[in-house]
Design a protein around this motif. Sequence first.
Motif, PDB file in Angstrom:
ATOM      1  N   GLU A  38      -0.219  16.776  12.272  1.00 50.88           N
ATOM      2  CA  GLU A  38       0.072  16.262  13.615  1.00 50.88           C
ATOM      3  C   GLU A  38      -0.918  15.187  14.028  1.00 50.88           C
ATOM      4  O   GLU A  38      -0.535  14.145  14.580  1.00 50.88           O
ATOM      5  CB  GLU A  38       0.044  17.402  14.633  1.00 50.88           C
ATOM      6  N   ARG A  39      -2.208  15.391  13.736  1.00 50.15           N
ATOM      7  CA  ARG A  39      -3.214  14.394  14.108  1.00 50.15           C
ATOM      8  C   ARG A  39      -3.024  13.096  13.326  1.00 50.15           C
ATOM      9  O   ARG A  39      -3.258  12.000  13.855  1.00 50.15           O
ATOM     10  CB  ARG A  39      -4.630  14.940  13.868  1.00 50.15           C
ATOM     11  N   MET A  40      -2.587  13.194  12.087  1.00 50.93           N
ATOM     12  CA  MET A  40      -2.312  11.983  11.310  1.00 50.93           C
ATOM     13  C   MET A  40      -1.151  11.207  11.913  1.00 50.93           C
ATOM     14  O   MET A  40      -1.183   9.975  11.981  1.00 50.93           O
ATOM     15  CB  MET A  40      -2.022  12.355   9.860  1.00 50.93           C
ATOM     16  N   HIS A  49      -7.496   4.754  13.874  1.00 47.11           N
ATOM     17  CA  HIS A  49      -7.966   5.188  12.566  1.00 47.11           C
ATOM     18  C   HIS A  49      -8.406   6.659  12.618  1.00 47.11           C
ATOM     19  O   HIS A  49      -8.806   7.162  13.675  1.00 47.11           O
ATOM     20  CB  HIS A  49      -9.128   4.310  12.099  1.00 47.11           C
ATOM     21  N   ILE A  50      -8.368   7.306  11.463  1.00 42.39           N
ATOM     22  CA  ILE A  50      -8.624   8.746  11.400  1.00 42.39           C
ATOM     23  C   ILE A  50      -9.655   9.050  10.331  1.00 42.39           C
ATOM     24  O   ILE A  50      -9.608   8.500   9.223  1.00 42.39           O
ATOM     25  CB  ILE A  50      -7.326   9.526  11.126  1.00 42.39           C
ATOM     26  N   PHE A 110      -6.307  -5.508   2.295  1.00 40.33           N
ATOM     27  CA  PHE A 110      -5.125  -6.227   2.779  1.00 40.33           C
ATOM     28  C   PHE A 110      -3.864  -5.413   2.464  1.00 40.33           C
ATOM     29  O   PHE A 110      -3.055  -5.768   1.609  1.00 40.33           O
ATOM     30  CB  PHE A 110      -5.047  -7.614   2.151  1.00 40.33           C
ATOM     31  N   ALA A 111      -3.715  -4.322   3.153  1.00 44.39           N
ATOM     32  CA  ALA A 111      -2.542  -3.449   3.039  1.00 44.39           C
ATOM     33  C   ALA A 111      -2.311  -2.802   4.398  1.00 44.39           C
ATOM     34  O   ALA A 111      -3.162  -2.886   5.295  1.00 44.39           O
ATOM     35  CB  ALA A 111      -2.738  -2.389   1.953  1.00 44.39           C
ATOM     36  N   ASN A 112      -1.166  -2.169   4.573  1.00 44.95           N
ATOM     37  CA  ASN A 112      -0.860  -1.541   5.865  1.00 44.95           C
ATOM     38  C   ASN A 112      -1.604  -0.226   6.054  1.00 44.95           C
ATOM     39  O   ASN A 112      -2.133   0.055   7.129  1.00 44.95           O
ATOM     40  CB  ASN A 112       0.643  -1.304   5.995  1.00 44.95           C
ATOM     41  N   LEU A 113      -1.619   0.586   5.017  1.00 53.88           N
ATOM     42  CA  LEU A 113      -2.260   1.901   5.099  1.00 53.88           C
ATOM     43  C   LEU A 113      -3.357   1.978   4.048  1.00 53.88           C
ATOM     44  O   LEU A 113      -3.105   1.809   2.855  1.00 53.88           O
ATOM     45  CB  LEU A 113      -1.230   3.014   4.882  1.00 53.88           C
ATOM     46  N   ILE A 114      -4.588   2.203   4.506  1.00 54.60           N
ATOM     47  CA  ILE A 114      -5.742   2.249   3.626  1.00 54.60           C
ATOM     48  C   ILE A 114      -6.266   3.685   3.562  1.00 54.60           C
ATOM     49  O   ILE A 114      -6.516   4.312   4.592  1.00 54.60           O
ATOM     50  CB  ILE A 114      -6.875   1.329   4.128  1.00 54.60           C
ATOM     51  N   LEU A 115      -6.428   4.187   2.344  1.00 53.93           N
ATOM     52  CA  LEU A 115      -7.098   5.462   2.143  1.00 53.93           C
ATOM     53  C   LEU A 115      -8.517   5.160   1.674  1.00 53.93           C
ATOM     54  O   LEU A 115      -8.728   4.705   0.548  1.00 53.93           O
ATOM     55  CB  LEU A 115      -6.359   6.314   1.103  1.00 53.93           C
ATOM     56  N   VAL A 154      -6.552   2.782   8.889  1.00 51.63           N
ATOM     57  CA  VAL A 154      -7.513   3.321   7.921  1.00 51.63           C
ATOM     58  C   VAL A 154      -7.590   4.827   8.104  1.00 51.63           C
ATOM     59  O   VAL A 154      -7.861   5.313   9.206  1.00 51.63           O
ATOM     60  CB  VAL A 154      -8.915   2.699   8.117  1.00 51.63           C
ATOM     61  N   MET A 155      -7.332   5.544   7.033  1.00 53.71           N
ATOM     62  CA  MET A 155      -7.504   7.001   7.031  1.00 53.71           C
ATOM     63  C   MET A 155      -8.580   7.315   6.002  1.00 53.71           C
ATOM     64  O   MET A 155      -8.374   7.121   4.796  1.00 53.71           O
ATOM     65  CB  MET A 155      -6.202   7.710   6.707  1.00 53.71           C
TER      66      MET A 155
END
Length: 329
Positions: A38-40, A49-50, A110-115, A154-155
């Motif tokens: 849920e938090r994500m 960011h998380i 340079f991406a939408n979702l970064i791990l 950023v996660m």
Amino acid sequence: MNKNIQKTNERIRNESAFMEDIRAEMEKVIVGQPIMIERMLIGLLANGHILIEGVPGLAKTLAVKTLAATICTSFQRIQFTPDLLPADILGTLIFDQKKQEFIPKHGPVFANLILADEINRAPAKVQSALLEAMQERQVTIGDTTYPLEEPFLVMATQNPIEQEGTYPLPEAQIDRFMLKIKVDYPVMHEELDIVRRHARGKPVEVQPKATPDQILRARQVLGECYMDEKIEQYIVTLVMATRQPEQFGLAEMKPHIQYGASPRASLFMSQAARAHAFLHRRGYVAPEDVHAIAMDVLQHRLILTYEAEAEEVTAEQLVSKILEKVEIP
């Protein structure tokens, strides 16, 4: 106002359907972490960011990769290690011998979702490479600044700082994370389910359930979610209580807090509360929305004194006292 709220309710019910699809897909893979999921989703909705903290083996990385698989967008995993350099994340200038000029080579940011995996395994100069990207949604390489494509999120995962080989995050960076999620061990029946799922030997295939346009549209609807003045005052009061606890009947906390939460905490709490209401398909923010996400917004923003460390007082304990003391509207 009631008519407007009803219209917003109807619109949110329509726009939030795909979020339930994302949640369902993630629960096919992730067992027993409903709060983390849920938090994500709140971070995805609220453009925040998380930071996910927990010991190794609690599916932190798997959760972020699974979320990325449910969205038709670009994804990059950056493994933070002690020998990583800022240019490995942001990119650099490379000399083209044919053209006799320097050309930019973009890095994985340079991406939408970064791990940002195990972000505290790299030293501070590498961690700080993400500061501009996280706040301004842009990256500077040489003399040129390049905007990042929306949505950009950023996660980061990190191991507890007590573990060997970790570096604490700089305060300036940790304040840029909207939420900090602490992941705990699963209970017995959940771990039994994990063992049985892995025994089948066949990985679960996750299907894309959302597009970037859907996410950006949902963020626009989020801004229409109604928040009463009393709720706004409640949010600001919670943040102010971390800076001046003696004014709110919490004088015993004063020796334990060196610095309280910044104004960014008030902004993030407002956005996250709206996102929480959105996920529960409501067009208005209720006090329970603020109460639900307050700990995740505030706990990593308190800088404690040496006295607090000596007495083994934690930020979670202090935030819990504030939530108990401040009157709910």
